[in-house]
Design a protein around this motif. Structure first.
Motif, PDB file in Angstrom:
ATOM      1  N   PHE A 216     -21.617 -31.286  31.464  1.00  0.00           N
ATOM      2  CA  PHE A 216     -20.662 -30.175  31.441  1.00  0.00           C
ATOM      3  C   PHE A 216     -21.312 -28.844  31.077  1.00  0.00           C
ATOM      4  O   PHE A 216     -20.705 -27.783  31.290  1.00  0.00           O
ATOM      5  N   GLN A 217     -22.546 -28.885  30.546  1.00  0.00           N
ATOM      6  CA  GLN A 217     -23.251 -27.639  30.267  1.00  0.00           C
ATOM      7  C   GLN A 217     -23.720 -26.948  31.548  1.00  0.00           C
ATOM      8  O   GLN A 217     -24.144 -25.800  31.516  1.00  0.00           O
ATOM      9  N   SER A 218     -23.648 -27.668  32.664  1.00  0.00           N
ATOM     10  CA  SER A 218     -24.057 -27.064  33.944  1.00  0.00           C
ATOM     11  C   SER A 218     -22.920 -26.303  34.615  1.00  0.00           C
ATOM     12  O   SER A 218     -23.148 -25.571  35.586  1.00  0.00           O
ATOM     13  N   ILE A 219     -21.692 -26.467  34.122  1.00  0.00           N
ATOM     14  CA  ILE A 219     -20.541 -25.870  34.799  1.00  0.00           C
ATOM     15  C   ILE A 219     -20.609 -24.349  34.780  1.00  0.00           C
ATOM     16  O   ILE A 219     -20.351 -23.682  35.782  1.00  0.00           O
ATOM     17  N   ASN A 220     -20.994 -23.787  33.625  1.00  0.00           N
ATOM     18  CA  ASN A 220     -21.036 -22.327  33.511  1.00  0.00           C
ATOM     19  C   ASN A 220     -22.000 -21.677  34.497  1.00  0.00           C
ATOM     20  O   ASN A 220     -21.596 -20.772  35.242  1.00  0.00           O
ATOM     21  N   PRO A 221     -23.270 -22.101  34.575  1.00  0.00           N
ATOM     22  CA  PRO A 221     -24.147 -21.463  35.569  1.00  0.00           C
ATOM     23  C   PRO A 221     -23.696 -21.700  37.009  1.00  0.00           C
ATOM     24  O   PRO A 221     -23.882 -20.827  37.861  1.00  0.00           O
ATOM     25  N   ILE A 222     -23.083 -22.855  37.296  1.00  0.00           N
ATOM     26  CA  ILE A 222     -22.581 -23.104  38.654  1.00  0.00           C
ATOM     27  C   ILE A 222     -21.430 -22.145  38.968  1.00  0.00           C
ATOM     28  O   ILE A 222     -21.371 -21.553  40.055  1.00  0.00           O
ATOM     29  N   TYR A 223     -20.519 -21.983  37.993  1.00  0.00           N
ATOM     30  CA  TYR A 223     -19.418 -21.032  38.188  1.00  0.00           C
ATOM     31  C   TYR A 223     -19.961 -19.613  38.393  1.00  0.00           C
ATOM     32  O   TYR A 223     -19.438 -18.838  39.203  1.00  0.00           O
ATOM     33  N   ILE A 224     -21.000 -19.249  37.634  1.00  0.00           N
ATOM     34  CA  ILE A 224     -21.558 -17.896  37.760  1.00  0.00           C
ATOM     35  C   ILE A 224     -22.126 -17.678  39.156  1.00  0.00           C
ATOM     36  O   ILE A 224     -21.919 -16.623  39.771  1.00  0.00           O
ATOM     37  N   ILE A 225     -22.845 -18.692  39.673  1.00  0.00           N
ATOM     38  CA  ILE A 225     -23.398 -18.579  41.023  1.00  0.00           C
ATOM     39  C   ILE A 225     -22.284 -18.377  42.048  1.00  0.00           C
ATOM     40  O   ILE A 225     -22.397 -17.566  42.977  1.00  0.00           O
ATOM     41  N   LEU A 226     -21.172 -19.093  41.865  1.00  0.00           N
ATOM     42  CA  LEU A 226     -20.070 -19.018  42.819  1.00  0.00           C
ATOM     43  C   LEU A 226     -19.236 -17.749  42.651  1.00  0.00           C
ATOM     44  O   LEU A 226     -18.810 -17.137  43.640  1.00  0.00           O
ATOM     45  N   LEU A 227     -19.007 -17.355  41.395  1.00  0.00           N
ATOM     46  CA  LEU A 227     -18.074 -16.261  41.127  1.00  0.00           C
ATOM     47  C   LEU A 227     -18.742 -14.899  40.981  1.00  0.00           C
ATOM     48  O   LEU A 227     -18.089 -13.867  41.163  1.00  0.00           O
ATOM     49  N   GLY A 228     -20.040 -14.873  40.643  1.00  0.00           N
ATOM     50  CA  GLY A 228     -20.732 -13.602  40.446  1.00  0.00           C
ATOM     51  C   GLY A 228     -20.602 -12.661  41.625  1.00  0.00           C
ATOM     52  O   GLY A 228     -20.199 -11.501  41.465  1.00  0.00           O
ATOM     53  N   PRO A 229     -20.931 -13.114  42.848  1.00  0.00           N
ATOM     54  CA  PRO A 229     -20.774 -12.230  44.009  1.00  0.00           C
ATOM     55  C   PRO A 229     -19.331 -11.784  44.229  1.00  0.00           C
ATOM     56  O   PRO A 229     -19.089 -10.656  44.668  1.00  0.00           O
ATOM     57  N   LEU A 230     -18.360 -12.652  43.921  1.00  0.00           N
ATOM     58  CA  LEU A 230     -16.953 -12.282  44.091  1.00  0.00           C
ATOM     59  C   LEU A 230     -16.562 -11.151  43.144  1.00  0.00           C
ATOM     60  O   LEU A 230     -15.857 -10.215  43.529  1.00  0.00           O
ATOM     61  N   PHE A 231     -17.034 -11.247  41.893  1.00  0.00           N
ATOM     62  CA  PHE A 231     -16.723 -10.188  40.928  1.00  0.00           C
ATOM     63  C   PHE A 231     -17.395  -8.878  41.319  1.00  0.00           C
ATOM     64  O   PHE A 231     -16.801  -7.803  41.179  1.00  0.00           O
ATOM     65  N   ALA A 232     -18.637  -8.969  41.795  1.00  0.00           N
ATOM     66  CA  ALA A 232     -19.328  -7.751  42.229  1.00  0.00           C
ATOM     67  C   ALA A 232     -18.550  -7.068  43.343  1.00  0.00           C
ATOM     68  O   ALA A 232     -18.360  -5.844  43.343  1.00  0.00           O
ATOM     69  N   GLY A 233     -18.088  -7.866  44.299  1.00  0.00           N
ATOM     70  CA  GLY A 233     -17.293  -7.316  45.399  1.00  0.00           C
ATOM     71  C   GLY A 233     -15.950  -6.796  44.931  1.00  0.00           C
ATOM     72  O   GLY A 233     -15.453  -5.770  45.432  1.00  0.00           O
ATOM     73  N   LEU A 234     -15.344  -7.505  43.966  1.00  0.00           N
ATOM     74  CA  LEU A 234     -14.030  -7.089  43.449  1.00  0.00           C
ATOM     75  C   LEU A 234     -14.107  -5.714  42.801  1.00  0.00           C
ATOM     76  O   LEU A 234     -13.254  -4.850  43.065  1.00  0.00           O
ATOM     77  N   TRP A 235     -15.125  -5.505  41.937  1.00  0.00           N
ATOM     78  CA  TRP A 235     -15.239  -4.197  41.278  1.00  0.00           C
ATOM     79  C   TRP A 235     -15.449  -3.080  42.304  1.00  0.00           C
ATOM     80  O   TRP A 235     -14.881  -1.994  42.178  1.00  0.00           O
ATOM     81  N   GLN A 236     -16.257  -3.343  43.330  1.00  0.00           N
ATOM     82  CA  GLN A 236     -16.507  -2.326  44.351  1.00  0.00           C
ATOM     83  C   GLN A 236     -15.238  -2.019  45.143  1.00  0.00           C
ATOM     84  O   GLN A 236     -14.939  -0.859  45.448  1.00  0.00           O
ATOM     85  N   TRP A 237     -14.483  -3.077  45.473  1.00  0.00           N
ATOM     86  CA  TRP A 237     -13.237  -2.880  46.214  1.00  0.00           C
ATOM     87  C   TRP A 237     -12.229  -2.084  45.383  1.00  0.00           C
ATOM     88  O   TRP A 237     -11.592  -1.148  45.892  1.00  0.00           O
ATOM     89  N   MET A 238     -12.107  -2.429  44.101  1.00  0.00           N
ATOM     90  CA  MET A 238     -11.173  -1.712  43.226  1.00  0.00           C
ATOM     91  C   MET A 238     -11.614  -0.268  43.024  1.00  0.00           C
ATOM     92  O   MET A 238     -10.770   0.638  42.927  1.00  0.00           O
ATOM     93  N   ALA A 239     -12.929  -0.044  42.966  1.00  0.00           N
ATOM     94  CA  ALA A 239     -13.425   1.325  42.807  1.00  0.00           C
ATOM     95  C   ALA A 239     -13.056   2.171  44.022  1.00  0.00           C
ATOM     96  O   ALA A 239     -12.656   3.341  43.879  1.00  0.00           O
ATOM     97  N   ARG A 240     -13.182   1.594  45.226  1.00  0.00           N
ATOM     98  CA  ARG A 240     -12.822   2.335  46.446  1.00  0.00           C
ATOM     99  C   ARG A 240     -11.332   2.651  46.477  1.00  0.00           C
ATOM    100  O   ARG A 240     -10.918   3.680  47.011  1.00  0.00           O
ATOM    101  N   LYS A 241     -10.527   1.758  45.898  1.00  0.00           N
ATOM    102  CA  LYS A 241      -9.080   1.973  45.861  1.00  0.00           C
ATOM    103  C   LYS A 241      -8.645   2.856  44.688  1.00  0.00           C
ATOM    104  O   LYS A 241      -7.468   3.215  44.580  1.00  0.00           O
ATOM    105  N   GLY A 242      -9.593   3.162  43.806  1.00  0.00           N
ATOM    106  CA  GLY A 242      -9.263   3.986  42.650  1.00  0.00           C
ATOM    107  C   GLY A 242      -8.522   3.244  41.557  1.00  0.00           C
ATOM    108  O   GLY A 242      -7.852   3.871  40.729  1.00  0.00           O
ATOM    109  N   ILE A 243      -8.631   1.917  41.525  1.00  0.00           N
ATOM    110  CA  ILE A 243      -7.890   1.128  40.532  1.00  0.00           C
ATOM    111  C   ILE A 243      -8.831   0.289  39.659  1.00  0.00           C
ATOM    112  O   ILE A 243      -8.387  -0.631  38.969  1.00  0.00           O
ATOM    113  N   GLU A 244     -10.130   0.598  39.682  1.00  0.00           N
ATOM    114  CA  GLU A 244     -11.071  -0.203  38.888  1.00  0.00           C
ATOM    115  C   GLU A 244     -10.834   0.050  37.398  1.00  0.00           C
ATOM    116  O   GLU A 244     -10.746   1.200  36.954  1.00  0.00           O
ATOM    117  N   PRO A 245     -10.729  -1.011  36.587  1.00  0.00           N
ATOM    118  CA  PRO A 245     -10.568  -0.817  35.136  1.00  0.00           C
ATOM    119  C   PRO A 245     -11.791  -0.138  34.552  1.00  0.00           C
ATOM    120  O   PRO A 245     -12.906  -0.261  35.065  1.00  0.00           O
TER     121      PRO A 245
END
Length: 557
Positions: free
Chosen positions: A356-385
């Protein structure tokens, strides 16, 4: 410990190890292909990037393979109580985050990044191999081999100090400062780090838990040795990057010894100091507290020399740094108390605890690019926190992870063998999902804020303070874990752990909401509208990607 099983008896853990080994093999073949091409660049990047990718991948393989085993090893092999094991774990991980401050300073001023990484890799290889000395299994009170164990931890701590931040600095040096490939280069490097972290858990830690401790730790040491060999052989691919800023000075004699060798001697002296400190964990807490107060005082002293806007930016950074001990104090329960809780009170379906100690790095590999894209998309929309709002959301999600897990344990547990009450494993996966999304909201944006808001002459100081907050959080994690259970130094009970986790979750959720509430005021102190580039500034993420997996760093946007 267990023995190697016949093929017909393989379970989930065995298959996960095989799959991880195959994936690792595919990457190794691909890497060997990349670095042996005749051309200077492969797939649009210098071959040196792929060499650094594999050197760091093996370092993370060894570190995380060992980290997943450490608490279980302390309790099951050395026969420490749960409280003592958690305190040792917290002291160890906090020191791992302190030593890079000195290692980075020595590299910047004298050694250069390449020699610092090389020396750190040698210490790490020795440390991981010394971890394979198990002793006779009679427990810490009777077995003198324990001193070799302390030496192993000290070597790993100091080795990490020389290697951590410095190897990622070399990645940035491979590219011109304005090169548009930098972000993708750090993304490639980042994926290698998390690949190594996941593989180290699924292979080295799995074998350590199910076959023998020596095999798991020894395999982690072998992985680090491979990383060292890759780094030595791949030196020509760096094209002279990461060398000493003043090679002549390294040859100067100090007390009849070359300065370079004297600095290595300082490193070994540091091993001796850490060997002592790691045995007296309460001293580590006291040193962290005293030096943290001193560091804060010095930061404020320097801040009051600045103009109003720069000074207020420092105040904003201090606010963000003070959030670190809380978040990492909760997050690092994963390697400490939660590791023990999983071992005893979760219906794992035959899956080894370390898996179960492997779950975090696996999640990061899967979710990291999604978060990077999410922040960029929100920034373009003017709604980035804003940065403080993102960090507040990260803390709130960390709290929610504990709340949901405790809710699941209280309402959906079943009675297992010998009448033990077992939590469904689903809630452990949910815990790691929420803690990882919280991590991706907090750590990368915090690092970016330190980089963006610091004036040039305080940039290293503020980054050191940020990592100091992380180190404090790691010690807090061990300290909180040590308080769980029946009295001081006692063993953790299911009820005591769940009660503590519920309290942690509520506190984090409330603090996260409050941080979001005050985020507009903190954002105002950041004065983003008047922020300008300074000549010679670091690019966000260049020198700060030293420990992406453990600290959740993601390539800065």
């Amino acid at each position: 410990m267990g023995e190697l099983k016949e093929f017909a008896m393989w379970g989930y853990g065995d298959w996960a190890m095989v799959v991880a080994s195959i994936v690792l093999g595919i990457f190794l073949i691909g890497g060997a292909w990349a670095v042996t091409r005749p051309q200077e660049e492969v797939m649009g990047h210098p071959k040196g990037l792929y060499m650094l990718f594999f050197a760091e991948m093996w370092e993370r393989f060894s570190y995380y393979g060992m980290r997943a085993l450490l608490t279980l090893y302390l309790v099951k092999h050395w026969m420490y109580s749960d409280g003592s094991a958690n305190l040792i774990y917290g002291a160890y991980t906090s020191l791992v985050y302190i030593t890079p401050v000195l290692g980075g300073w020595l590299a910047d001023r004298y050694l250069g990044q390449r020699k610092a990484v090389l020396f750190g890799a040698v210490l790490l290889t020795l440390g991981h191999f010394f971890m394979a000395f198990e002793g006779d299994g009679s427990g810490y009170a009777n077995d003198p081999t324990l001193n070799i164990f302390w030496l192993a931890l000290a070597l790993i701590i100091v080795g990490s100090g020389f290697l951590k931040a410095n190897i990622s600095v070399i990645v940035g040096q491979l590219y011109p400062r304005t090169d548009i490939r930098r972000d993708s280069a750090y993304t490639i490097f980042y994926m290698g780090i998390n690949l190594g972290a996941a593989a180290g858990v699924l292979i080295a830690a799995y074998l350590g838990e199910t076959v023998s401790w020596a095999l798991g730790f020894g395999l982690a040491g072998f992985g680090m040795l491979l990383g060292l060999i890759v780094f030595i052989i791949g030196k020509p691919l760096l094209k002279g990057k990461g060398e000493s800023p003043n090679p002549a000075k390294l040859k100067e004699k100090v007390a009849g010894i070359n300065l370079e060798w004297l600095l290595y001697g300082v490193g070994f002296a540091g091993v001796a100091v850490i060997w002592f400190l790691i045995q007296y964990q309460s001293l580590v807490g006291g040193i962290l507290l005293a030096s943290g107060i001193a560091l804060l005082a010095y930061v404020l002293f320097e801040a009051f020399k600045l103009d109003k806007e720069a000074r207020e930016r420092v105040f904003a950074m201090i606010f963000l740094i003070l959030l670190m001990p809380l978040f990492w104090g909760l997050f690092e329960q994963a390697g400490g108390s939660l590791n023990l809780f999983t071992d005893r009170h979760v219906d794992k379906g035959g899956i080894p605890t370390t898996f179960f100690q492997s779950i975090n790095p696996i999640y990061i590999i899967l979710l990291g690019p999604l978060f990077a894209g999410l922040w960029q998309w929100m920034a373009r929309k003017g709604i980035e926190p804003s940065t403080p709002a993102k960090m507040g959301l990260g803390i709130a999600q960390m709290g929610l992870a504990f709340i949901v897990m405790v809710w699941g344990a209280e309402n959906f547990s079943t009675t297992g063998e010998a009448g033990a009450i077992m939590m469904p494993v689903l809630f452990l996966f949910i815990f790691y999902l929420l803690s990882t999304t919280g991590e991706l909201c907090l750590s990368p944006v915090g690092l970016s804020a330190m980089n963006r808001l610091s004036v040039k002459h305080m940039a290293s100081l503020m980054m050191a303070a940020f990592f100091f907050g992380t180190a404090g959080g790691n010690y807090v994690a061990g300290f909180m874990g040590s308080l769980m259970g029946e009295g001081e130094g006692g063993n953790m009970t299911r009820e005591g752990a769940l009660e503590a986790y519920w309290s942690m979750g509520l506190v984090a959720l409330v603090v996260g909401v409050l941080v979001c509430f005050v985020s507009p005021l903190v954002k105002k102190l950041m004065h983003l509208d008047t922020l300008k580039d300074e000549e010679g500034d670091h690019i966000a993420g260049e020198a700060e990607l030293g420990e992406p997996a453990a600290a959740g760093t993601h390539p800065a946007q």
